[in-house]
Design a protein around this motif. Structure first.
Motif, PDB file in Angstrom:
ATOM      1  N   GLU A 461      -2.381   0.600   0.687  1.00  9.07           N
ATOM      2  CA  GLU A 461      -3.190  -0.280  -0.027  1.00  9.07           C
ATOM      3  C   GLU A 461      -3.640  -1.513   0.489  1.00  9.07           C
ATOM      4  N   LEU A 462      -2.454  -1.888   1.078  1.00 13.13           N
ATOM      5  CA  LEU A 462      -2.498  -3.295   1.843  1.00 13.13           C
ATOM      6  C   LEU A 462      -3.548  -3.345   2.947  1.00 13.13           C
ATOM      7  N   SER A 463      -3.313  -2.278   3.946  1.00 14.61           N
ATOM      8  CA  SER A 463      -4.318  -2.197   4.949  1.00 14.61           C
ATOM      9  C   SER A 463      -5.604  -1.867   4.586  1.00 14.61           C
ATOM     10  N   ARG A 464      -5.878  -1.582   3.403  1.00 14.83           N
ATOM     11  CA  ARG A 464      -7.229  -1.341   2.802  1.00 14.83           C
ATOM     12  C   ARG A 464      -7.626  -2.749   2.277  1.00 14.83           C
ATOM     13  N   GLY A 465      -6.781  -3.691   2.310  1.00 16.59           N
ATOM     14  CA  GLY A 465      -7.088  -5.142   1.833  1.00 16.59           C
ATOM     15  C   GLY A 465      -6.572  -5.405   0.491  1.00 16.59           C
ATOM     16  N   GLY A 466      -5.840  -4.303  -0.266  1.00 19.21           N
ATOM     17  CA  GLY A 466      -5.460  -4.573  -1.607  1.00 19.21           C
ATOM     18  C   GLY A 466      -4.326  -5.647  -1.656  1.00 19.21           C
ATOM     19  N   GLN A 467      -3.650  -6.032  -2.766  1.00 19.53           N
ATOM     20  CA  GLN A 467      -2.522  -6.674  -2.973  1.00 19.53           C
ATOM     21  C   GLN A 467      -1.714  -6.005  -3.900  1.00 19.53           C
ATOM     22  N   ASN A 543      -7.875  -9.327  -7.212  1.00 23.87           N
ATOM     23  CA  ASN A 543      -7.511  -8.319  -5.878  1.00 23.87           C
ATOM     24  C   ASN A 543      -6.427  -7.446  -5.774  1.00 23.87           C
ATOM     25  N   ALA A 544      -5.604  -7.736  -6.591  1.00 22.19           N
ATOM     26  CA  ALA A 544      -4.236  -7.001  -6.685  1.00 22.19           C
ATOM     27  C   ALA A 544      -4.331  -5.620  -7.330  1.00 22.19           C
ATOM     28  N   THR A 545      -4.126  -4.497  -6.526  1.00 24.03           N
ATOM     29  CA  THR A 545      -4.658  -3.202  -6.892  1.00 24.03           C
ATOM     30  C   THR A 545      -3.086  -2.124  -7.104  1.00 24.03           C
ATOM     31  N   VAL A 546      -1.938  -2.622  -6.777  1.00 22.59           N
ATOM     32  CA  VAL A 546      -0.754  -1.950  -7.064  1.00 22.59           C
ATOM     33  C   VAL A 546       0.453  -2.736  -7.860  1.00 22.59           C
TER      34      VAL A 546
END
Ligand code: ADP
Ligand code: MG
Length: 680
Positions: A461-467, A543-546
């Motif tokens: 998820e981080l590598s996709r740009g999420g947080q 922007n946080a997705t997890v």
């Protein structure tokens, strides 16, 4: 009625001594005795074998089919078993430690056995046995809660005597038309049958009667109190300009959802009416309550008056301050923030502006309720996450204005039955719709042993740009609890995630550091935020997705749901991962529920079923009424019906004048004394 208020000594067989003993059970008058209800029943009615469920208590009738077999183990313990033919079925009846029964059985003899049914073994674990056919009379026995000198048998006897002498003089409280409408039995039958049901049908009807009576009486009290409140505390009309308000709503960066629009309308009607608003606004996390509050504060501001918004944490205060500033960017509305971090000269100046009325909207924490905070004209008081504040704190804030309108907001949806019982004296508005385009958060339950996979998932998820958020139950290591702590997890994750910034946040950091780390996270300078539950309420980083929660079984359902609500705020798919190895069934069930539903209302209903109404609010704040028969979890339909019936009565002229309602009115007047110490 009068006869029933006499002391229990009027009942045959109750002398002074027994009457004294009855006071231990809270029983003084004959009425108290008649209304001392059983809390459960022992069922001796003969059941059909094919209808029994596993583990059910039941009474069966059959014929002895074998010689008894007796086995001893230990010195005093024994197990006696016989085969019994019940209709076409052959079952086993087992008697523990009652070897003496052995001689009494003979093959072919009819017997009646009461006990617990084991479906798998086709065995009844017998507690009672009678030889011959069952006695047809008392087949359902009432069990009373007793203490001291009292046994169930004794209390049963005196109640039965009281019924013989007095059940005929029990008067009807409920008006005939309502009784007819719901096909309720007479009160005197209900009292008789709740003590001595001849059948399940009787019992059902008696309970049905009392469920309605209890709920109606309770609601009458509530509704009357509300009516008096409304009359007593006439509020102010806020002279606002409708067109201006509509223009403001139009200027918002998004259209209101239908639910937001509806709730806004309810809110605006309150503000423009002469009665003091007392409203609870409930809506799931992310349903957009803030903007509704903002519209209300805008209304007050355009009417030249002030609003206060109180929130439980500094982070949340700052965030509300930010988003309101944004919303009012092009409006002539002045907003200020007051927290304990605002000190010295700055604070003094700010308070001056509040006092002169230069500031329209004051957002803050508990700092708002300090003595030296004075408003010029405070018209609207809003508290967010109201359950976090005590009754007194809310009251102090309210007292800073003259009859201000009050709005409580909560993201812990309260099942409707509880809302209208605990908050029966408030109006409740509900936002039950999410802004369009939100994707439901996918929730997973993982065991601790799957941690590697979880971390890999975060990385993806981080590598996709999420947080991501990672929540721990503790700040630092503890000797007492074997659970994850934020400080250690922070170090571990820093080692694991190269190339990403991992931040640490907890309640013991100084507030400027908290603010700093929050800003870094919301600007994506920090990609993973390891935190305790300080981020639980309100925090908004789209922007946080997890959301990962360590030791998730340590948190309650509503808290987990709140935490989950920190993600799913942007356009991307979001995930919530609960890491837990719960040992208890309740813990497992909680994880299950979290993975099954995203809907805060459904979740709270299931939480209520899991915990019961008493625990739902926590002991301190409950304010919930106690009923003898009615049950807030299961009787919610009756509660709603009773509520609307009560309101109709209270607002009808007939209720206050007609002979028909005399007893009901009398009952209501008796209650007035209790109101002095009611919730504010
Ligand atoms: P909560 O009810 O949890 O307090 P917020 O008021 O913080 O929710 O709103 C959550 C997010 O949804 C905010 O970013 C807000 O700007 C946005 N939002 C609110 N209402 C709408 C709407 N009608 N359409 C789109 N986004 C909305
Ligand atoms: Mg909010």
């Amino acid at each position: 009625m009068e006869q029933l208020t006499q002391p229990v000594t009027e009942v045959k067989g109750i002398g002074e001594a027994r009457a004294e003993e009855l006071t231990d059970l809270g029983i003084h008058s004959i009425r108290d005795l008649l209304l001392y209800f059983p809390y459960r029943y022992e069922d001796f009615q003969v059941k059909d074998l094919t209808e029994l469920k596993h583990d059910e208590r039941a009474t069966l009738e059959g014929k002895v089919h074998s010689e008894p077999s007796l086995r001893y183990f230990g010195r005093k313990k024994s197990r006696l078993s016989i085969k019994v033919l019940i209709g076409r079925y052959l079952i086993t009846a087992v008697f523990f430690n009652r070897a003496f029964l052995k001689k009494q059985f003979s093959i072919g003899q009819p017997i009646t056995i009461t006990g617990k049914w084991d479906q798998h073994r086709m065995t009844i674990n017998a507690q009672h046995v009678t030889f011959g056919h069952p006695e047809k009379s008392e087949t359902i026995e009432p069990i009373y809660s007793v203490k001291g000198e009292w046994s169930v048998k004794r209390i049963r006897k005196v109640i039965q005597q009281a019924l013989i002498q007095y059940s005929n003089v029990i008067e009807e409280i409920l008006p005939i038309d309502l009784k007819a409408q719901y096909k309720l039995i007479d009160r005197k039958d209900a009292v008789r049958w709740i003590h001595l049901p001849k059948s399940h049908q009787h019992l059902k009807q008696a309970r049905r009667y009392f469920v309605y009576e209890e709920l109606l009486l309770f609601q009458l009290k509530m509704q009357w109190w509300r009516k008096l409140e409304k009359e007593r505390t006439a509020g102010e009309k806020r002279p606002f300009n409708k067109n201006e308000v509509h223009a403001f709503i139009k200027s918002l960066p998004f259209p209101l959802t239908g639910a937001q629009q509806r709730v806004t309308d309810e809110f605006l009607i309150d503000l423009s009416s002469t009665y003091r608003m007392n409203r609870l606004l409930q809506g799931d996390v992310g349903s957009g309550k803030t903007v509704v509050a903002a519209i209300g504060m805008y209304v007050a501001a355009t009417a030249g008056m002030q609003s206060a918004l109180m929130v439980p944490t500094e982070i949340l205060a700052e965030q509300h301050y930010e988003s309101l500033t944004q919303l009012f960017l092009h409006e002539d509305v002045s907003i200020a923030l007051l927290t304990s971090s605002v000190k010295g000269k700055k604070r003094k100046e700010l308070l001056q502006h509040v006092e002169t009325g230069d500031i329209d909207i004051l957002v803050g924490t508990h700092a708002l309720i300090q003595d030296d905070v004075n408003f010029n004209e405070l018209a609207l008081v809003i508290t967010d996450e109201q359950h976090r504040f005590g009754v007194n704190q809310r009251k102090v804030l309210r007292k800073k204005g003259i009859n201000p309108d009050v709005l409580f907001m909560t993201a812990t949806p309260i099942p409707r039955t509880l809302a209208i019982s605990a908050f029966g004296d408030m109006d409740v508005s509900t936002i039950d719709e999410m802004p369009a385009g939100r994707k439901p958060i996918e929730t997973y339950w993982a065991k601790h042993s799957m941690l590697d996979r979880v971390l890999t998932f975060i990385e993806k998820e981080l590598s996709r740009g999420g947080q991501a958020y990672v929540i721990c139950p503790l700040i630092e290591e503890s000797d007492k609890l074997d659970v994850q702590n934020a400080i250690d997890v922070h170090v571990q994750l820093q080692n694991f995630f190269n190339g990403y910034n991992v931040g640490l946040m907890h309640g013991r950091l100084p507030s400027d550091e908290k603010e700093q780390i929050m800003t870094m996270f919301s600007e994506n300078n920090v990609q993973i935020l390891v935190s305790t539950t300080v981020v639980e309420v309100g925090v908004n980083v789209p922007n946080a997705t997890v959301m990962v929660v360590y030791d998730a079984e340590r948190f309650g359902l509503s808290q987990l749901h709140q935490l989950r609500g920190r993600v799913g705020r942007g356009d991307d798919q979001s995930y919530c991962i609960l890491i837990a190895d719960p040992k208890s069934d309740v813990g497992k069930e909680r994880m299950q529920i979290m993975t099954e539903t995203n809907d805060g209302f459904e979740l709270s209903q299931r939480d209520l079923e899991l915990r019961g109404p008493g625990d739902f609010f926590g002991k301190k704040q409950s304010g919930l009424p106690e009923f003898k028969v009615a049950d807030l979890v299961h009787d919610y339909r009756a509660l709603e019906v009773a509520r609307s019936d009560a309101a109709a009565l209270i607002y009808s002229k007939e209720f206050w004048e007609s002979q028909k309602y005399k007893l009901l009115r009398g009952w209501l007047f008796e209650q007035v004394d209790e109101w002095d110490d009611k919730l504010d």
